[in-house]
Write an enzyme that holds these catalytic residues in place. Structure first.
Site, PDB file in Angstrom:
ATOM      1  N   GLY A  45      15.795 -18.642 -12.834  1.00 21.75           N
ATOM      2  CA  GLY A  45      15.086 -19.779 -13.421  1.00 21.75           C
ATOM      3  C   GLY A  45      13.964 -20.356 -12.589  1.00 21.75           C
ATOM      4  N   GLU A  99      14.786 -24.232  -6.450  1.00 19.12           N
ATOM      5  CA  GLU A  99      15.862 -24.128  -7.438  1.00 19.12           C
ATOM      6  C   GLU A  99      15.368 -24.728  -8.735  1.00 19.12           C
ATOM      7  OE1 GLU A  99      18.305 -22.988  -8.982  1.00 19.12           O
ATOM      8  OE2 GLU A  99      20.129 -23.698  -8.034  1.00 19.12           O
ATOM      9  N   ASP A 100      15.821 -24.183  -9.865  1.00 22.13           N
ATOM     10  CA  ASP A 100      15.356 -24.718 -11.144  1.00 22.13           C
ATOM     11  C   ASP A 100      16.217 -25.871 -11.649  1.00 22.13           C
ATOM     12  OD1 ASP A 100      17.470 -22.934 -11.728  1.00 22.13           O
ATOM     13  OD2 ASP A 100      16.675 -22.496 -13.712  1.00 22.13           O
ATOM     14  N   ASP A 103      22.857 -29.049 -11.272  1.00 17.59           N
ATOM     15  CA  ASP A 103      23.716 -29.896 -12.110  1.00 17.59           C
ATOM     16  C   ASP A 103      24.820 -30.529 -11.274  1.00 17.59           C
ATOM     17  OD1 ASP A 103      25.102 -27.476 -11.905  1.00 17.59           O
ATOM     18  OD2 ASP A 103      25.022 -27.036 -14.023  1.00 17.59           O
TER      19      ASP A 103
END
Length: 126
Positions: A45, A99-100, A103
Protein backbone atom coordinates in the site's frame (compact mmCIF):
# COMPACT_ATOMS: atom_id res chain seq x y z
CA UNK A 1 -13.76 0.56 -7.66
CA UNK A 2 -15.08 3.93 -8.80
CA UNK A 3 -18.62 2.53 -8.59
CA UNK A 4 -18.36 2.06 -4.82
CA UNK A 5 -16.75 5.40 -3.90
CA UNK A 6 -19.38 7.57 -2.25
CA UNK A 7 -17.26 10.57 -1.29
CA UNK A 8 -13.70 11.72 -1.91
CA UNK A 9 -12.22 12.98 1.36
CA UNK A 10 -8.70 13.75 0.17
CA UNK A 11 -8.04 14.72 -3.42
CA UNK A 12 -5.00 13.64 -5.43
CA UNK A 13 -3.93 17.30 -5.40
CA UNK A 14 -4.11 17.36 -1.58
CA UNK A 15 -1.89 14.27 -1.41
CA UNK A 16 0.60 15.73 -3.87
CA UNK A 17 0.76 18.98 -1.91
CA UNK A 18 1.36 17.03 1.30
CA UNK A 19 4.15 15.06 -0.44
CA UNK A 20 5.79 18.36 -1.45
CA UNK A 21 5.50 19.69 2.10
CA UNK A 22 6.80 16.49 3.71
CA UNK A 23 9.56 16.17 1.11
CA UNK A 24 10.84 19.65 1.92
CA UNK A 25 10.72 19.00 5.68
CA UNK A 26 12.40 15.59 5.40
CA UNK A 27 15.10 17.02 3.12
CA UNK A 28 15.75 19.83 5.60
CA UNK A 29 15.89 17.46 8.59
CA UNK A 30 18.22 14.91 7.00
CA UNK A 31 20.44 17.59 5.44
CA UNK A 32 20.84 19.23 8.86
CA UNK A 33 21.74 15.83 10.34
CA UNK A 34 24.16 15.12 7.51
CA UNK A 35 22.70 11.66 6.96
CA UNK A 36 21.39 9.75 3.96
CA UNK A 37 18.02 8.16 4.70
CA UNK A 38 17.32 4.52 3.99
CA UNK A 39 13.72 4.84 2.82
CA UNK A 40 11.82 1.65 3.63
CA UNK A 41 8.36 1.16 2.16
CA UNK A 42 5.99 -1.39 3.60
CA UNK A 43 4.49 -3.30 0.70
CA UNK A 44 2.16 -2.92 -0.98
CA UNK A 45 0.00 0.00 0.00
CA UNK A 46 2.80 2.48 0.62
CA UNK A 47 4.22 2.29 -2.92
CA UNK A 48 2.14 5.02 -4.63
CA UNK A 49 2.64 7.48 -1.78
CA UNK A 50 6.33 6.60 -1.43
CA UNK A 51 6.87 7.14 -5.17
CA UNK A 52 5.28 10.59 -4.98
CA UNK A 53 7.14 11.49 -1.78
CA UNK A 54 10.54 10.50 -3.21
CA UNK A 55 10.06 12.98 -6.07
CA UNK A 56 10.31 15.76 -3.48
CA UNK A 57 13.30 14.46 -1.52
CA UNK A 58 16.06 16.74 -2.75
CA UNK A 59 18.98 14.60 -1.54
CA UNK A 60 20.59 11.23 -1.98
CA UNK A 61 18.53 8.33 -0.65
CA UNK A 62 18.63 4.56 -0.58
CA UNK A 63 15.39 2.61 -0.91
CA UNK A 64 14.18 -0.84 0.04
CA UNK A 65 10.92 -2.59 0.79
CA UNK A 66 9.54 -4.94 3.40
CA UNK A 67 6.40 -7.05 3.18
CA UNK A 68 5.04 -7.60 6.66
CA UNK A 69 1.60 -8.95 7.40
CA UNK A 70 -0.61 -9.90 10.30
CA UNK A 71 -3.66 -10.46 8.14
CA UNK A 72 -5.07 -13.49 6.41
CA UNK A 73 -7.74 -12.22 4.09
CA UNK A 74 -9.44 -9.35 5.91
CA UNK A 75 -8.88 -10.69 9.44
CA UNK A 76 -5.85 -10.14 11.65
CA UNK A 77 -4.24 -13.34 12.88
CA UNK A 78 -2.40 -11.52 15.66
CA UNK A 79 0.82 -13.11 14.41
CA UNK A 80 3.12 -10.86 12.38
CA UNK A 81 5.14 -12.49 9.67
CA UNK A 82 7.83 -11.13 7.38
CA UNK A 83 7.20 -12.11 3.75
CA UNK A 84 10.06 -9.98 2.37
CA UNK A 85 12.91 -8.68 4.48
CA UNK A 86 15.35 -5.83 3.83
CA UNK A 87 18.20 -6.46 1.41
CA UNK A 88 20.96 -5.17 3.70
CA UNK A 89 21.94 -4.77 7.32
CA UNK A 90 20.49 -1.44 8.49
CA UNK A 91 22.38 -1.22 11.76
CA UNK A 92 23.44 2.37 12.33
CA UNK A 93 21.49 3.64 9.32
CA UNK A 94 18.94 6.43 9.42
CA UNK A 95 15.64 4.82 8.41
CA UNK A 96 12.60 6.60 7.03
CA UNK A 97 9.75 4.09 7.33
CA UNK A 98 6.82 4.66 4.94
CA UNK A 99 3.55 2.94 5.84
CA UNK A 100 0.13 3.38 4.27
CA UNK A 101 -2.29 2.49 7.06
CA UNK A 102 -1.64 2.21 10.78
CA UNK A 103 -4.69 0.78 12.49
CA UNK A 104 -3.73 -1.00 15.72
CA UNK A 105 -0.03 -0.09 15.52
CA UNK A 106 1.01 -3.70 16.24
CA UNK A 107 2.91 -4.12 12.96
CA UNK A 108 4.72 -0.81 13.43
CA UNK A 109 5.58 -1.72 17.04
CA UNK A 110 6.89 -5.10 15.86
CA UNK A 111 9.07 -3.44 13.22
CA UNK A 112 10.49 -0.86 15.62
CA UNK A 113 11.54 -3.62 18.00
CA UNK A 114 12.85 -5.79 15.16
CA UNK A 115 14.89 -3.00 13.61
CA UNK A 116 15.96 -1.84 17.08
CA UNK A 117 15.97 1.84 16.33
CA UNK A 118 14.47 4.97 17.74
CA UNK A 119 12.09 6.68 15.42
CA UNK A 120 11.35 10.29 14.60
CA UNK A 121 7.72 10.62 13.63
CA UNK A 122 6.48 13.18 11.18
CA UNK A 123 2.86 13.19 12.18
CA UNK A 124 0.90 15.36 9.79
CA UNK A 125 -2.65 14.99 8.64
CA UNK A 126 -3.91 16.15 5.30
Amino acid sequence: MKDVIQEILITPEDILNKCKELGAQITKDYTEQGTVPYVVGLLRGSVPFMADLMKYLDMDIQIDFMDVSSYQGSKSTGHIRINKDLECNVEGMSILLVEDIVDTGKTLDFLLKLLNFSIHFIHNHI
